[in-house]
Scaffold this motif. Structure first.
Motif, PDB file in Angstrom:
ATOM      1  N   CYS A  58       0.855  -1.185   0.000  1.00 18.94           N
ATOM      2  CA  CYS A  58       0.000   0.000   0.000  1.00 18.94           C
ATOM      3  C   CYS A  58       0.892   1.237   0.000  1.00 18.94           C
ATOM      4  CB  CYS A  58      -0.951   0.017   1.204  1.00 18.94           C
ATOM      5  SG  CYS A  58      -0.132   0.246   2.789  1.00 18.94           S
ATOM      6  N   HIS A  59       0.332   2.363  -0.420  1.00 16.55           N
ATOM      7  CA  HIS A  59       1.085   3.613  -0.427  1.00 16.55           C
ATOM      8  C   HIS A  59       1.156   4.166   0.991  1.00 16.55           C
ATOM      9  CE1 HIS A  59       2.696   7.405  -1.909  1.00 16.55           C
ATOM     10  NE2 HIS A  59       1.812   8.027  -1.130  1.00 16.55           N
ATOM     11  N   LEU A  60       2.333   4.669   1.361  1.00 15.63           N
ATOM     12  CA  LEU A  60       2.556   5.191   2.702  1.00 15.63           C
ATOM     13  C   LEU A  60       2.813   6.692   2.627  1.00 15.63           C
ATOM     14  CD1 LEU A  60       4.925   2.412   4.136  1.00 15.63           C
ATOM     15  CD2 LEU A  60       2.456   2.630   4.466  1.00 15.63           C
ATOM     16  N   ASN A  61       2.092   7.442   3.441  1.00 13.38           N
ATOM     17  CA  ASN A  61       2.289   8.883   3.541  1.00 13.38           C
ATOM     18  C   ASN A  61       3.391   9.138   4.566  1.00 13.38           C
ATOM     19  OD1 ASN A  61       2.162  11.661   3.889  1.00 13.38           O
ATOM     20  ND2 ASN A  61      -0.076  11.734   3.727  1.00 13.38           N
ATOM     21  N   LEU A  62       4.569   9.469   4.086  1.00 10.03           N
ATOM     22  CA  LEU A  62       5.714   9.614   4.980  1.00 10.03           C
ATOM     23  C   LEU A  62       5.536  10.785   5.945  1.00 10.03           C
ATOM     24  CD1 LEU A  62       8.689   8.932   2.525  1.00 10.03           C
ATOM     25  CD2 LEU A  62       7.398   7.321   3.932  1.00 10.03           C
ATOM     26  N   ARG A  63       4.913  11.845   5.498  1.00 16.24           N
ATOM     27  CA  ARG A  63       4.705  12.997   6.378  1.00 16.24           C
ATOM     28  C   ARG A  63       3.784  12.626   7.537  1.00 16.24           C
ATOM     29  NH1 ARG A  63       4.982  18.519   6.621  1.00 16.24           N
ATOM     30  NH2 ARG A  63       3.209  19.579   7.600  1.00 16.24           N
ATOM     31  N   GLU A  64       2.744  11.875   7.239  1.00 16.44           N
ATOM     32  CA  GLU A  64       1.819  11.463   8.290  1.00 16.44           C
ATOM     33  C   GLU A  64       2.500  10.520   9.283  1.00 16.44           C
ATOM     34  OE1 GLU A  64      -2.570   9.289   8.736  1.00 16.44           O
ATOM     35  OE2 GLU A  64      -1.724   9.764   6.753  1.00 16.44           O
ATOM     36  N   ILE A  65       3.350   9.645   8.779  1.00 13.71           N
ATOM     37  CA  ILE A  65       4.084   8.744   9.676  1.00 13.71           C
ATOM     38  C   ILE A  65       5.031   9.535  10.565  1.00 13.71           C
ATOM     39  CG2 ILE A  65       5.718   6.820   9.767  1.00 13.71           C
ATOM     40  CD1 ILE A  65       4.578   5.833   7.136  1.00 13.71           C
ATOM     41  N   ALA A  66       5.676  10.566   9.999  1.00 11.85           N
ATOM     42  CA  ALA A  66       6.610  11.378  10.776  1.00 11.85           C
ATOM     43  C   ALA A  66       5.894  12.171  11.864  1.00 11.85           C
ATOM     44  CB  ALA A  66       7.368  12.324   9.848  1.00 11.85           C
ATOM     45  N   LEU A  67       4.649  12.594  11.607  1.00 11.67           N
ATOM     46  CA  LEU A  67       3.912  13.390  12.583  1.00 11.67           C
ATOM     47  C   LEU A  67       3.262  12.532  13.666  1.00 11.67           C
ATOM     48  CD1 LEU A  67       2.196  15.992  10.204  1.00 11.67           C
ATOM     49  CD2 LEU A  67       4.161  16.362  11.704  1.00 11.67           C
ATOM     50  N   LYS A  68       2.763  11.360  13.298  1.00  6.06           N
ATOM     51  CA  LYS A  68       2.004  10.538  14.237  1.00  6.06           C
ATOM     52  C   LYS A  68       2.804   9.373  14.824  1.00  6.06           C
ATOM     53  CE  LYS A  68      -2.449  11.461  11.996  1.00  6.06           C
ATOM     54  NZ  LYS A  68      -3.644  10.853  11.355  1.00  6.06           N
ATOM     55  N   GLY A  69       3.840   8.954  14.132  1.00  7.86           N
ATOM     56  CA  GLY A  69       4.588   7.789  14.589  1.00  7.86           C
ATOM     57  C   GLY A  69       5.549   8.118  15.718  1.00  7.86           C
ATOM     58  N   SER A  70       6.039   7.081  16.370  1.00  9.08           N
ATOM     59  CA  SER A  70       7.011   7.227  17.458  1.00  9.08           C
ATOM     60  C   SER A  70       8.332   6.594  17.044  1.00  9.08           C
ATOM     61  CB  SER A  70       6.493   6.563  18.740  1.00  9.08           C
ATOM     62  OG  SER A  70       6.241   5.193  18.519  1.00  9.08           O
ATOM     63  N   ASN A  71       9.413   7.179  17.554  1.00  9.81           N
ATOM     64  CA  ASN A  71      10.768   6.703  17.252  1.00  9.81           C
ATOM     65  C   ASN A  71      11.042   6.710  15.750  1.00  9.81           C
ATOM     66  OD1 ASN A  71      11.233   6.185  20.022  1.00  9.81           O
ATOM     67  ND2 ASN A  71      10.323   4.140  19.818  1.00  9.81           N
ATOM     68  N   VAL A  72      10.648   7.789  15.094  1.00  8.24           N
ATOM     69  CA  VAL A  72      10.829   7.903  13.649  1.00  8.24           C
ATOM     70  C   VAL A  72      11.660   9.143  13.338  1.00  8.24           C
ATOM     71  CG1 VAL A  72       8.689   6.703  13.115  1.00  8.24           C
ATOM     72  CG2 VAL A  72       8.671   9.189  13.364  1.00  8.24           C
ATOM     73  N   GLU A  73      12.292   9.113  12.184  1.00 10.08           N
ATOM     74  CA  GLU A  73      13.080  10.242  11.695  1.00 10.08           C
ATOM     75  C   GLU A  73      12.825  10.385  10.202  1.00 10.08           C
ATOM     76  OE1 GLU A  73      17.735  11.764  11.380  1.00 10.08           O
ATOM     77  OE2 GLU A  73      17.229   9.888  12.410  1.00 10.08           O
ATOM     78  N   TYR A  74      12.368  11.548   9.809  1.00  3.47           N
ATOM     79  CA  TYR A  74      12.008  11.793   8.412  1.00  3.47           C
ATOM     80  C   TYR A  74      13.237  12.300   7.664  1.00  3.47           C
ATOM     81  CZ  TYR A  74       9.221  13.404   4.410  1.00  3.47           C
ATOM     82  OH  TYR A  74       8.700  13.580   3.150  1.00  3.47           O
ATOM     83  N   ARG A  75      13.726  11.503   6.745  1.00 10.07           N
ATOM     84  CA  ARG A  75      14.859  11.893   5.904  1.00 10.07           C
ATOM     85  C   ARG A  75      14.310  12.339   4.543  1.00 10.07           C
ATOM     86  NH1 ARG A  75      19.719  10.042   8.039  1.00 10.07           N
ATOM     87  NH2 ARG A  75      19.487   8.608   9.800  1.00 10.07           N
TER      88      ARG A  75
END
Length: 289
Positions: free
Chosen positions: A75-92
């Motif tokens: 499935c397609h993943l929205n990286l911005r949404e994961i960076a805002l809502k996820g934990s222990n993440v780093e958006y490169r």
């Protein structure tokens, strides 16, 4: 084969013919000679067995430092949404990916918007599978229609320390078909195997680093290379001992860490089936293939 001396001064040979004993007076010590011959014969038969036992190769400990696996969530993943809502993440953003980390097992996942995920840092194939499913579950809890698919182990990195130093220059010259040694570029010999498929880095201190598709190939590569490097063994110098100790500290290879890894492997093997059941029984909007 020992033979008994007869009283008439005649003794049978192996071909059943007779041999005359000229000095009959020395027959009193014949039994002692026969016993000494028996002892020598027994020692001669036993010595090759003792030598074969002493010459058995020592057991080598292979430490798995990293297991790389990959899977797809389809499935397609929205990286911005994961960076805002996820934990222990780093958006490169410059790389177009997100890195997510787990504490147990201590692993790092690289996540792309296409749905491809690569997981690194596990020290066994069992840990890699558990970590991959936990990353997929974390993405599913963020609201994505995740389906765990196309899981496979991509690469395994293992290290092994030989009980002797190695003459890598002579080794590279003798095995020039498969060995590549460029001391100006790399301090070790690069040895490539076709079967099993593996790449080995051999150092003069006796340390060997293996990169292979799976753990079984790492073990097979070490078993293959041991008799080859054994012919070019040498005694370790003080500099080799210091370099080897520094490399062990860098890789974190110690008795305590090895014991911890062994206990962790046993723990995750027992956890694997439980995790599978929990993941399959959890309520979710997506399906797990």
């Amino acid at each position: 084969m020992a033979t008994a001396i007869q009283k008439n001064g005649m003794k049978p040979l192996s071909n059943r013919s007779l041999n005359h004993v000229e000095n009959v007076n020395n027959l009193d010590n014949a039994d002692e000679c026969a016993e000494e011959k028996d002892d020598r014969l027994f020692e001669g038969q036993l010595q090759p067995y003792v030598d074969s036992v002493e010459q058995e190769p020592p057991e080598l400990d292979i430490v798995i430092n990293n297991v790389v696996c990959s899977f797809s969530v389809r499935c397609h993943l929205n990286l911005r949404e994961i960076a805002l809502k996820g934990s222990n993440v780093e958006y490169r953003r410059e790389n177009g990916m997100i890195t997510m980390k787990l504490r147990r097992p201590y692993t790092t996942a690289s996540i792309w918007s296409s749905g491809k995920v690569t997981c690194t840092g596990a020290t066994s194939e069992v840990q890699a599978k558990v970590a991959a499913r936990r990353f997929a579950r974390s993405l599913q809890k963020l609201g994505f229609q995740v389906r765990f698919n196309n899981y496979r182990v991509v690469n395994v990195l293992g290290t092994c320390c030989m009980p002797f130093a190695i003459k890598i220059t002579s080794f590279s010259v003798y095995h020039k078909e498969n060995a590549d040694y460029e001391p100006e570029l790399h301090p070790g010999v690069t040895y490539k195997l076709k079967e099993p498929k593996a790449t080995l880095k051999i150092f003069s201190t006796g340390s060997v680093t293996v990169t292979a598709p799976n753990v079984a190939s790492v073990q097979a590569a070490i078993e293959y290379i041991y008799p080859l490097v054994y012919e070019f063994r040498k005694e370790r110098t003080a500099e080799d001992e210091v370099a080897l100790a520094a490399k062990k500290r860098k890789l974190g290879v110690s008795k305590r860490s090895q014991q911890f890894l062994a206990e962790s492997d046993f723990l995750y093997e027992s956890m694997a089936s439980d995790v599978e059941d929990v993941l399959d029984d959890g309520a979710s909007g997506g399906s797990w293939d």
